[in-house]
Design a protein around this motif. Structure first.
Motif, PDB file in Angstrom:
ATOM      1  N   ASP B 435      16.995  34.381  33.332  1.00  0.00           N
ATOM      2  CA  ASP B 435      18.117  34.662  32.426  1.00  0.00           C
ATOM      3  C   ASP B 435      19.429  34.268  33.083  1.00  0.00           C
ATOM      4  OD1 ASP B 435      16.389  35.601  30.621  1.00  0.00           O
ATOM      5  OD2 ASP B 435      16.762  37.742  31.004  1.00  0.00           O
ATOM      6  N   GLU B 436      19.550  34.662  34.330  1.00  0.00           N
ATOM      7  CA  GLU B 436      20.764  34.373  35.069  1.00  0.00           C
ATOM      8  C   GLU B 436      20.991  32.869  35.190  1.00  0.00           C
ATOM      9  OE1 GLU B 436      22.437  35.812  39.377  1.00  0.00           O
ATOM     10  OE2 GLU B 436      20.841  36.989  38.428  1.00  0.00           O
ATOM     11  N   ILE B 437      19.890  32.160  35.504  1.00  0.00           N
ATOM     12  CA  ILE B 437      20.002  30.709  35.669  1.00  0.00           C
ATOM     13  C   ILE B 437      20.319  30.040  34.321  1.00  0.00           C
ATOM     14  CG2 ILE B 437      18.750  28.590  36.306  1.00  0.00           C
ATOM     15  CD1 ILE B 437      17.292  30.243  38.424  1.00  0.00           C
ATOM     16  N   THR B 438      19.668  30.513  33.279  1.00  0.00           N
ATOM     17  CA  THR B 438      19.922  29.930  31.956  1.00  0.00           C
ATOM     18  C   THR B 438      21.403  30.067  31.592  1.00  0.00           C
ATOM     19  OG1 THR B 438      17.721  30.670  31.337  1.00  0.00           O
ATOM     20  CG2 THR B 438      19.136  29.932  29.553  1.00  0.00           C
ATOM     21  N   LYS B 439      21.969  31.227  31.903  1.00  0.00           N
ATOM     22  CA  LYS B 439      23.381  31.462  31.605  1.00  0.00           C
ATOM     23  C   LYS B 439      24.247  30.418  32.306  1.00  0.00           C
ATOM     24  CE  LYS B 439      24.095  36.043  31.577  1.00  0.00           C
ATOM     25  NZ  LYS B 439      24.480  37.248  32.345  1.00  0.00           N
ATOM     26  N   LEU B 440      23.929  30.180  33.601  1.00  0.00           N
ATOM     27  CA  LEU B 440      24.698  29.221  34.392  1.00  0.00           C
ATOM     28  C   LEU B 440      24.492  27.794  33.883  1.00  0.00           C
ATOM     29  CD1 LEU B 440      23.953  30.738  37.904  1.00  0.00           C
ATOM     30  CD2 LEU B 440      26.208  30.603  36.828  1.00  0.00           C
ATOM     31  N   VAL B 441      23.267  27.476  33.501  1.00  0.00           N
ATOM     32  CA  VAL B 441      22.979  26.137  32.989  1.00  0.00           C
ATOM     33  C   VAL B 441      23.802  25.882  31.727  1.00  0.00           C
ATOM     34  CG1 VAL B 441      21.208  24.725  31.838  1.00  0.00           C
ATOM     35  CG2 VAL B 441      20.665  25.887  33.996  1.00  0.00           C
ATOM     36  N   ASP B 442      23.814  26.846  30.838  1.00  0.00           N
ATOM     37  CA  ASP B 442      24.583  26.690  29.597  1.00  0.00           C
ATOM     38  C   ASP B 442      26.055  26.478  29.888  1.00  0.00           C
ATOM     39  OD1 ASP B 442      22.367  26.799  28.083  1.00  0.00           O
ATOM     40  OD2 ASP B 442      22.508  28.947  27.616  1.00  0.00           O
ATOM     41  N   MET B 443      26.539  27.230  30.870  1.00  0.00           N
ATOM     42  CA  MET B 443      27.942  27.112  31.237  1.00  0.00           C
ATOM     43  C   MET B 443      28.243  25.678  31.713  1.00  0.00           C
ATOM     44  SD  MET B 443      29.920  29.692  33.772  1.00  0.00           S
ATOM     45  CE  MET B 443      28.975  31.159  33.440  1.00  0.00           C
ATOM     46  N   PHE B 455      23.410  11.496  29.750  1.00  0.00           N
ATOM     47  CA  PHE B 455      21.978  11.759  29.869  1.00  0.00           C
ATOM     48  C   PHE B 455      21.255  11.433  28.563  1.00  0.00           C
ATOM     49  CE2 PHE B 455      18.241  14.472  29.409  1.00  0.00           C
ATOM     50  CZ  PHE B 455      17.528  14.084  30.530  1.00  0.00           C
ATOM     51  N   CYS B 456      21.866  11.839  27.447  1.00  0.00           N
ATOM     52  CA  CYS B 456      21.247  11.589  26.149  1.00  0.00           C
ATOM     53  C   CYS B 456      21.123  10.098  25.869  1.00  0.00           C
ATOM     54  CB  CYS B 456      22.030  12.270  25.032  1.00  0.00           C
ATOM     55  SG  CYS B 456      21.936  14.064  25.162  1.00  0.00           S
ATOM     56  N   ARG B 457      22.034   9.309  26.510  1.00  0.00           N
ATOM     57  CA  ARG B 457      21.946   7.862  26.324  1.00  0.00           C
ATOM     58  C   ARG B 457      20.985   7.226  27.346  1.00  0.00           C
ATOM     59  NH1 ARG B 457      26.740   5.734  27.531  1.00  0.00           N
ATOM     60  NH2 ARG B 457      27.981   7.626  27.443  1.00  0.00           N
ATOM     61  N   GLY B 458      20.295   8.064  28.071  1.00  0.00           N
ATOM     62  CA  GLY B 458      19.236   7.559  28.957  1.00  0.00           C
ATOM     63  C   GLY B 458      19.623   7.413  30.422  1.00  0.00           C
ATOM     64  N   LYS B 459      20.800   7.908  30.802  1.00  0.00           N
ATOM     65  CA  LYS B 459      21.193   7.796  32.207  1.00  0.00           C
ATOM     66  C   LYS B 459      20.589   8.950  33.007  1.00  0.00           C
ATOM     67  CE  LYS B 459      25.429   5.108  32.623  1.00  0.00           C
ATOM     68  NZ  LYS B 459      26.866   5.211  32.918  1.00  0.00           N
ATOM     69  N   GLU B 460      19.526   8.620  33.750  1.00  0.00           N
ATOM     70  CA  GLU B 460      18.801   9.645  34.504  1.00  0.00           C
ATOM     71  C   GLU B 460      19.685  10.310  35.551  1.00  0.00           C
ATOM     72  OE1 GLU B 460      15.633  10.933  34.451  1.00  0.00           O
ATOM     73  OE2 GLU B 460      15.368   9.946  32.515  1.00  0.00           O
ATOM     74  N   ARG B 461      20.588   9.497  36.087  1.00  0.00           N
ATOM     75  CA  ARG B 461      21.396  10.003  37.194  1.00  0.00           C
ATOM     76  C   ARG B 461      22.283  11.186  36.772  1.00  0.00           C
ATOM     77  NH1 ARG B 461      24.794   5.611  40.001  1.00  0.00           N
ATOM     78  NH2 ARG B 461      23.272   4.208  39.058  1.00  0.00           N
ATOM     79  N   ALA B 462      22.657  11.191  35.499  1.00  0.00           N
ATOM     80  CA  ALA B 462      23.487  12.281  34.989  1.00  0.00           C
ATOM     81  C   ALA B 462      22.776  13.622  35.148  1.00  0.00           C
ATOM     82  CB  ALA B 462      23.811  12.035  33.520  1.00  0.00           C
ATOM     83  N   PHE B 463      21.448  13.585  35.086  1.00  0.00           N
ATOM     84  CA  PHE B 463      20.670  14.824  35.207  1.00  0.00           C
ATOM     85  C   PHE B 463      20.866  15.462  36.596  1.00  0.00           C
ATOM     86  CE2 PHE B 463      16.747  17.140  36.207  1.00  0.00           C
ATOM     87  CZ  PHE B 463      16.682  17.994  35.110  1.00  0.00           C
ATOM     88  N   ASN B 464      20.742  14.613  37.618  1.00  0.00           N
ATOM     89  CA  ASN B 464      20.912  15.107  38.989  1.00  0.00           C
ATOM     90  C   ASN B 464      22.289  15.708  39.206  1.00  0.00           C
ATOM     91  OD1 ASN B 464      18.373  14.257  39.604  1.00  0.00           O
ATOM     92  ND2 ASN B 464      19.047  12.262  40.400  1.00  0.00           N
ATOM     93  N   GLN B 482      13.280  25.714  39.452  1.00  0.00           N
ATOM     94  CA  GLN B 482      13.540  26.479  38.243  1.00  0.00           C
ATOM     95  C   GLN B 482      14.749  25.914  37.491  1.00  0.00           C
ATOM     96  OE1 GLN B 482      13.713  30.527  39.443  1.00  0.00           O
ATOM     97  NE2 GLN B 482      13.106  31.303  37.437  1.00  0.00           N
ATOM     98  N   VAL B 483      15.780  25.541  38.232  1.00  0.00           N
ATOM     99  CA  VAL B 483      16.963  24.937  37.624  1.00  0.00           C
ATOM    100  C   VAL B 483      16.562  23.666  36.872  1.00  0.00           C
ATOM    101  CG1 VAL B 483      19.194  23.813  38.074  1.00  0.00           C
ATOM    102  CG2 VAL B 483      18.569  25.896  39.317  1.00  0.00           C
ATOM    103  N   ASN B 484      15.735  22.850  37.539  1.00  0.00           N
ATOM    104  CA  ASN B 484      15.249  21.627  36.909  1.00  0.00           C
ATOM    105  C   ASN B 484      14.590  21.903  35.562  1.00  0.00           C
ATOM    106  OD1 ASN B 484      15.961  19.471  38.485  1.00  0.00           O
ATOM    107  ND2 ASN B 484      14.194  19.633  39.826  1.00  0.00           N
ATOM    108  N   ASP B 485      13.654  22.878  35.599  1.00  0.00           N
ATOM    109  CA  ASP B 485      12.894  23.186  34.386  1.00  0.00           C
ATOM    110  C   ASP B 485      13.799  23.658  33.248  1.00  0.00           C
ATOM    111  OD1 ASP B 485      10.675  22.466  35.701  1.00  0.00           O
ATOM    112  OD2 ASP B 485       9.991  24.509  36.161  1.00  0.00           O
ATOM    113  N   ILE B 486      14.663  24.605  33.589  1.00  0.00           N
ATOM    114  CA  ILE B 486      15.515  25.189  32.557  1.00  0.00           C
ATOM    115  C   ILE B 486      16.477  24.149  31.976  1.00  0.00           C
ATOM    116  CG2 ILE B 486      17.329  26.909  32.118  1.00  0.00           C
ATOM    117  CD1 ILE B 486      15.828  28.721  34.133  1.00  0.00           C
TER     118      ILE B 486
END
Lengths: 95, 495
Positions: B435-443, B455-464, B482-486
């Motif tokens: 829950d805590e991580i999800t909150k931070l990810v959303d932020m 990322f949505c345009r396919g730039k993988e590097r944006a994910f990192n 876990q961060v990756n998954d969420i």
């Protein structure tokens, strides 16, 4: 096997023994005598006899691996012709 | 023209004993001159040599480790020559019936490649005494003699001419070096002269059966010099033969500064040592009971330890196996202390995590040891301490990266602190609450619309970059997996 005068002189040289021609000739006679004795012994068939190193079959005695000696360099060096800084000094040797 | 280089080695290794081969004088290195040279060592008249039992045991250990024959009886011979650092005028050595005969060593010249594996046969290994030391500095035009080293036990290991390059010769020498240290029969200290190599080098046309005339390079006391000397010597011999010359058998010395060899003596004036059995010494008898006793006291040889580390099935002897890569196993078996350290760690954690343990020992531990120029036995972090730390990675308490920081903290002086204490004091416990991580990810997603779009345009590097932002917000304490998954899940929803 025949020993030559050259052999005698070469062995003497290797052993750092200075010998005259007369001495070399005498030694050659003596060694030739010993060799003929060995040749005579070689006539005996020993092929079925296991070699032995000692008449009583004794073997090498071993000692425990421990330090039993003390530093006696002062005593030993009393006999040395020349020493310095605890080293024995000898005439310069360069190969 | 294609040439083949042929090399055979003679290795003198000093055996690790308290006292000398034939006397009770100490073998400790660095004593005041002549303080460790007793009546036997300086050859006073009337003295008798008495063989050291410990020396025999160490030589037998070597023989057993290479599957060689142990000769019994084994006999000692006098090798006659004159030099002031040899007070008796002869060296007690072995000629006929050396203590060890035959045997073999496997070497690898490439990494992980079985095709590069070769067998090098051992001709013999015999016992002999070392000479004293001549000091040619100026003593009023004289030479100073220190006889402390005289009578020190050496095992001379002689190989067949089975090596075909300088690289193979070095691989062989290193293998023997590892082996003698592993078995505890020599400290292998090359600076102190406890491990010295002579190389017999010849060249022949590729495909020839007969050996060319050899020249012997004496006294190489580093692996680098061994390599350079053989390379120079082989080139020299090829040049002579190609220009129509002939090789004369000779003993040569290697000049490490000029990187070339020069002749010390040729065959014509080579020594005739007039070997004969030493009448002061009786034949050495080594009973099979004694051999078995010695065998039982030996540590597991390095090759067996290596195989055990790469095997995945537990062997018939019930010993633990770890299914490691050949590379990892090689790194862990360069030294018995490293192998022992690794096994202590993995025994606490369990063999399932053997790879992780290997990574830590080969990686962090080895790096810090190198930096501090320390042996693993002097590691400030004990195997137990390291195991506790690795356990905290396994159970998700800390990330691998945080664990490295904790490791360095422990290494740099906060010794006797456990990983758990450091985690508690510094508040390094990983955030694994989703829950805590999800909150931070959303932020982070809200704060970085550009990267999300990329990322949505396919730039993988944006994910990192987004993962990085989340980690930053948690000061690196979030579980990265876990961060990756969420993050993946949230981005999928956006897409």
């Amino acid at each position: 096997m025949a020993v030559t005068l050259e052999d005698v002189k070469r062995v003497a040289n290797l052993a750092r023994i200075e010998i005259s021609n007369d001495e070399a000739n005498t030694t050659l006679d003596q060694i030739t005598g010993i060799f003929s004795l060995i040749e005579q012994m070689e006539l005996v068939d020993t092929s079925k006899i296991a070699p032995m190193s000692h008449a009583q079959g004794v073997e090498q005695r071993l000692r425990k691996d421990e330090v039993t000696e003390i530093d006696q360099h002062k005593l030993f060096q009393l006999q040395a012709p020349k020493t310095e800084a605890k080293l024995y000094l000898v005439p310069k040797v360069i190969e | 023209m294609q040439w083949e280089v042929v090399v055979g080695l003679e290795i003198h290794t000093q055996l690790l004993t308290q006292s000398k081969l034939f006397s009770g004088a100490s073998t400790t290195f660095g004593g005041a001159p002549n303080s460790q040279a007793c009546a036997v060592d300086i050859a006073l008249p009337g003295v008798l040599p008495v063989l050291n039992r410990g020396v025999v045991e160490l030589a037998v250990k070597f023989g057993l480790s290479i599957d060689a024959r142990i000769n019994s009886p084994s006999i000692f011979a006098r090798k006659n020559y004159f030099y002031p650092d040899l007070p008796k005028g002869y060296q007690i050595s072995q000629f006929e019936l050396p203590i060890v005969e035959g045997g073999q060593i496997n070497i690898q010249t490439g990494k992980n490649n079985e095709e590069d594996e070769r067998i090098i046969n051992i001709t013999r290994a015999h016992l002999e005494e070392d000479a004293g030391k001549s000091l040619h500095e100026d003593f009023h035009g004289m030479t100073g003699i220190d006889l402390n080293r005289a009578g020190t036990p050496l095992l001379e290991i002689v190989s067949e001419p089975d090596m075909r390059s300088s690289a193979e010769a070095v691989a062989f020498a290193k293998k023997i070096h590892t082996l003698v240290r592993w078995l505890g029969i020599s400290d292998g200290n090359m600076e102190e002269g406890s491990f010295r190599c002579d190389a017999n080098v010849s060249v022949r046309r590729l495909g020839d059966d007969t050996l060319g005339t050899r020249r012997e390079i004496k006294n190489l006391n580093s692996f680098r010099y061994l390599q350079q000397a053989i390379e120079y010597e082989a080139e020299f011999q090829k040049y002579i033969l190609e220009t129509g010359g002939k090789i004369k058998q000779a003993t040569v010395l290697f000049d490490s500064e000029k990187r070339e060899t020069h002749v010390m003596r040729t065959k014509e004036d080579s020594h005739d040592y007039r070997y004969f059995p030493d009448p002061d010494l009786l034949p050495l008898i080594i009973s099979s009971d004694w051999i078995e006793e010695i065998r039982a006291s030996m540590v597991e040889p390095p090759d067996l330890c290596f195989s055990r580390f790469i095997d995945s099935e537990i062997g018939s002897n019930g010993k633990e196996t770890y299914a490691l890569s050949k590379y990892d196993a090689t790194m862990l078996t360069v030294d018995i202390d490293i192998a022992t350290y690794f096994e202590k760690v993995v025994r606490i954690i369990g063999r399932k995590e053997a790879k992780l343990c290997a990574n830590w020992v080969i990686g962090e531990v080895a790096t810090r040891l190198n930096q501090d120029n320390k042996n693993i036995t002097a590691s400030p972090i004990s195997p137990q301490q390291l195991a506790e730390l690795i356990l905290r990675i396994c159970d998700g308490t800390v990330s691998g990266k945080t664990a490295k920081d904790i490791f360095n903290t422990m290494w740099d002086g906060e010794s006797h602190t456990s990983a758990d204490e450091i985690i508690k004091i510094k508040g390094l416990r990983q955030i694994s609450n989703s829950d805590e991580i999800t909150k931070l990810v959303d932020m982070v997603l809200i704060e970085n619309p550009q990267q999300v779009a990329d990322f949505c345009r396919g730039k993988e590097r944006a994910f990192n970059s987004l993962v990085g932002q989340v980690m930053k917000k948690t000061k690196g304490k979030a579980n990265p997996a876990q961060v990756n998954d969420i993050l993946k899940e949230r981005l999928k929803k956006k897409n």
